[in-house]
Write an enzyme that holds these catalytic residues in place. Structure first.
Site, mmCIF file in Angstrom:
data_model
loop_
_atom_site.group_PDB
_atom_site.id
_atom_site.type_symbol
_atom_site.label_atom_id
_atom_site.label_comp_id
_atom_site.label_asym_id
_atom_site.label_seq_id
_atom_site.Cartn_x
_atom_site.Cartn_y
_atom_site.Cartn_z
ATOM 1 C CD GLU A 154 -9.129 -8.621 -3.084
ATOM 2 O OE1 GLU A 154 -9.721 -7.969 -2.019
ATOM 3 O OE2 GLU A 154 -8.423 -8.380 -2.476
ATOM 4 C CB THR A 200 -7.219 -5.085 9.959
ATOM 5 O OG1 THR A 200 -7.681 -6.429 9.263
ATOM 6 C CG2 THR A 200 -7.908 -3.628 9.765
ATOM 7 C CE1 TYR A 207 -9.531 -2.735 0.732
ATOM 8 C CE2 TYR A 207 -8.628 -0.860 -0.406
ATOM 9 C CZ TYR A 207 -8.340 -2.235 0.627
ATOM 10 O OH TYR A 207 -6.818 -2.693 1.400
ATOM 11 C CG ASN A 209 -3.549 -1.681 7.083
ATOM 12 O OD1 ASN A 209 -3.317 -1.462 5.409
ATOM 13 N ND2 ASN A 209 -4.712 -2.455 7.074
ATOM 14 N NE ARG A 247 -6.307 -11.482 5.974
ATOM 15 C CZ ARG A 247 -7.118 -10.912 5.930
ATOM 16 N NH1 ARG A 247 -7.688 -10.100 4.032
ATOM 17 N NH2 ARG A 247 -7.641 -9.964 7.182
ATOM 18 C CE LYS A 279 -4.216 -1.176 2.378
ATOM 19 N NZ LYS A 279 -5.448 -2.203 3.651
ATOM 20 C CG HIS A 335 -5.295 -6.159 0.140
ATOM 21 N ND1 HIS A 335 -6.649 -6.171 0.602
ATOM 22 C CD2 HIS A 335 -5.695 -7.308 -1.066
ATOM 23 C CE1 HIS A 335 -7.489 -6.587 0.055
ATOM 24 N NE2 HIS A 335 -6.575 -7.232 -1.049
ATOM 25 N NE ARG A 381 -2.786 -5.279 7.006
ATOM 26 C CZ ARG A 381 -3.632 -6.300 6.605
ATOM 27 N NH1 ARG A 381 -4.014 -6.992 7.803
ATOM 28 N NH2 ARG A 381 -4.353 -5.330 5.767
ATOM 29 C CG PHE A 432 -13.002 2.379 7.185
ATOM 30 C CD1 PHE A 432 -12.617 1.959 6.373
ATOM 31 C CD2 PHE A 432 -13.883 1.763 7.966
ATOM 32 C CE1 PHE A 432 -12.557 0.233 6.012
ATOM 33 C CE2 PHE A 432 -13.992 0.289 7.984
ATOM 34 C CZ PHE A 432 -13.588 0.142 6.817
HETATM 35 P P1 IDP Z 1 -7.994 -6.502 5.653
HETATM 36 O O1 IDP Z 1 -7.017 -5.682 4.803
HETATM 37 O O2 IDP Z 1 -7.501 -6.702 7.170
HETATM 38 O O3 IDP Z 1 -9.387 -7.486 5.618
HETATM 39 P P2 IDP Z 1 -10.256 -4.710 6.573
HETATM 40 O O4 IDP Z 1 -12.168 -5.098 7.071
HETATM 41 O O5 IDP Z 1 -10.917 -5.487 4.915
HETATM 42 O O6 IDP Z 1 -8.935 -5.350 6.400
HETATM 43 O O7 IDP Z 1 -10.205 -3.172 5.677
HETATM 44 C C1 IDP Z 1 -9.766 -2.931 4.622
HETATM 45 C C2 IDP Z 1 -9.168 -1.868 4.936
HETATM 46 O O8 IDP Z 1 -9.826 -1.010 5.126
HETATM 47 C C3 IDP Z 1 -7.937 -1.849 6.090
HETATM 48 O O9 IDP Z 1 -6.896 -2.853 5.472
HETATM 49 C C4 IDP Z 1 -7.788 -1.110 6.378
HETATM 50 O O10 IDP Z 1 -6.160 -0.549 5.453
HETATM 51 C C5 IDP Z 1 -9.296 -0.215 6.210
HETATM 52 N N1 IDP Z 1 -9.580 -0.111 7.652
HETATM 53 C C6 IDP Z 1 -10.191 -1.405 8.225
HETATM 54 N N2 IDP Z 1 -11.495 -1.014 9.205
HETATM 55 C C7 IDP Z 1 -11.086 0.962 9.723
HETATM 56 C C8 IDP Z 1 -10.835 0.898 10.080
HETATM 57 O O11 IDP Z 1 -11.811 0.944 11.053
HETATM 58 N N3 IDP Z 1 -11.265 2.523 10.421
HETATM 59 C C9 IDP Z 1 -10.180 3.046 9.106
HETATM 60 N N4 IDP Z 1 -9.620 2.318 8.579
HETATM 61 C C10 IDP Z 1 -10.129 0.776 8.473
HETATM 62 MG MG MG Z 2 -10.535 -7.127 3.435
#
Ligand code: IDP
Ligand code: MG
Length: 141
Positions: free
Chosen positions: A126, A91, A49, A112, A85, A9, A115, A102, A57
């Protein structure tokens, strides 16, 4: 054999973390089948997304994902989705261990560093979203 989509990212490309991230991928036994650098448009980031479009968010997520270049990779191996993962960590980067990507390169819940697809159907979506068929053929020819 399974394929998943990995992204480095914008926060991680800004740190020039490409090398250590790709080293960790190959040391975990995953093959980098395809790899390219790109800058997503807002429409592309929103489409990628789309599953999160109703989340509070979402706007900030699109801003973050378009803030700089990303590296998109197709990773292949046994259990590639779960392996990647596990290597990424949770996350929220502030809760990720120092052995995870991460934990090493992320700084917050949003920023983070990497992805990874979370299931076979999202991996297929994707990969198809970011790669053309001919870009995935290089290793099989
Ligand atoms: P993941 O990347 O671990 O699968 P997801 O829940 O799919 O997590 O969320 C996608 C991306 O959105 C996360 O990697 C992070 O960059 C962002 N994100 C997720 N939850 C939040 C939040 O509560 N606040 C701000 N950004 C978030
Ligand atoms: Mg995800």
């Amino acid at each position: 054999m399974e394929r998943t989509l990995g992204l480095i990212k914008p926060d991680a490309t800004a740190k020039m973390a490409h090398g250590p991230i790709m080293t960790a991928i190959t040391e975990a036994g995953l093959k980098i089948v395809a790899c390219k650098s790109m800058r997503l448009s807002a429409a592309e980031a929103a489409g990628f997304y789309a599953v999160h479009s109703e989340r509070p968010f979402f706007g900030e997520l699109v801003e973050y994902m378009t803030s700089g270049p990303i590296v998109a990779m197709v990773l292949e191996g046994d259990d590639a989705i779960q392996k990647w993962r596990d290597l990424m960590g949770p996350t929220d980067a502030t809760k990720a261990g120092p052995e995870t990507l991460r934990g090493r390169f992320g700084t917050s819940l949003q920023n983070n560093a990497v992805h990874g697809s979370d299931a076979p159907d999202t991996a297929a979506f994707e990969i198809g979203f970011l790669f053309a068929g001919r870009e995935l053929e290089a290793l099989s020819r």
